[in-house]
Motif scaffolding. Sequence first.
Motif, PDB file in Angstrom:
ATOM      1  N   UNK A  57       0.846  -1.203   0.000  1.00 16.81           N
ATOM      2  CA  UNK A  57       0.000   0.000   0.000  1.00 16.81           C
ATOM      3  C   UNK A  57       0.881   1.254   0.000  1.00 16.81           C
ATOM      4  N   UNK A  58       1.918   1.256   0.827  1.00 18.33           N
ATOM      5  CA  UNK A  58       2.820   2.410   0.868  1.00 18.33           C
ATOM      6  C   UNK A  58       3.507   2.631  -0.478  1.00 18.33           C
ATOM      7  N   UNK A  59       3.927   1.564  -1.114  1.00 14.31           N
ATOM      8  CA  UNK A  59       4.574   1.678  -2.424  1.00 14.31           C
ATOM      9  C   UNK A  59       3.607   2.246  -3.455  1.00 14.31           C
ATOM     10  N   UNK A  60       2.384   1.761  -3.444  1.00 16.09           N
ATOM     11  CA  UNK A  60       1.376   2.274  -4.384  1.00 16.09           C
ATOM     12  C   UNK A  60       1.052   3.731  -4.080  1.00 16.09           C
ATOM     13  N   UNK A  61       1.014   4.085  -2.808  1.00 18.25           N
ATOM     14  CA  UNK A  61       0.737   5.470  -2.446  1.00 18.25           C
ATOM     15  C   UNK A  61       1.862   6.385  -2.929  1.00 18.25           C
ATOM     16  N   UNK A  62       3.090   5.939  -2.827  1.00 21.28           N
ATOM     17  CA  UNK A  62       4.210   6.717  -3.362  1.00 21.28           C
ATOM     18  C   UNK A  62       4.063   6.930  -4.862  1.00 21.28           C
ATOM     19  N   UNK A  63       3.650   5.902  -5.557  1.00 18.97           N
ATOM     20  CA  UNK A  63       3.444   5.996  -6.996  1.00 18.97           C
ATOM     21  C   UNK A  63       2.361   7.015  -7.335  1.00 18.97           C
ATOM     22  N   UNK A  64       1.262   6.967  -6.618  1.00 16.34           N
ATOM     23  CA  UNK A  64       0.165   7.906  -6.860  1.00 16.34           C
ATOM     24  C   UNK A  64       0.620   9.332  -6.531  1.00 16.34           C
ATOM     25  N   UNK A  65       1.373   9.487  -5.459  1.00 15.09           N
ATOM     26  CA  UNK A  65       1.872  10.813  -5.090  1.00 15.09           C
ATOM     27  C   UNK A  65       2.786  11.380  -6.183  1.00 15.09           C
ATOM     28  N   UNK A  66       3.674  10.548  -6.710  1.00 11.49           N
ATOM     29  CA  UNK A  66       4.573  11.011  -7.790  1.00 11.49           C
ATOM     30  C   UNK A  66       3.763  11.417  -9.018  1.00 11.49           C
TER      31      UNK A  66
END
Length: 104
Positions: free
Chosen positions: A64-73
Amino acid sequence: MTPGTALRQLKQAHATLKKARQLMRTARENPTFGPRVMDAGWEALMQAHRLMAEIPRSAVDEEVLTQQLSVQRYATSLLVRLRRLLRKGEVGPDDLDDLDGDDE
């Protein structure tokens, strides 16, 4: 909320941001669409941030954290393009360099 639900929400947010970035082509082809693209992009950013903020700590894992980083970028990238559109009134070719790239 489970981590699986959180991932689905984040992927939905990513898809919404991607659609907004694709609208940038419309503004490039016809600058009169600039205000509509700004509105759609801003709405996509608000929705994505709302979805990310609704994820409780109990649903957070490494994926989830990795996906959230992707969405943030991706959201940051859209925000930069919207800022350029607002400043210049148009979207130049260099603003679409990674439009089809996937930030995951």
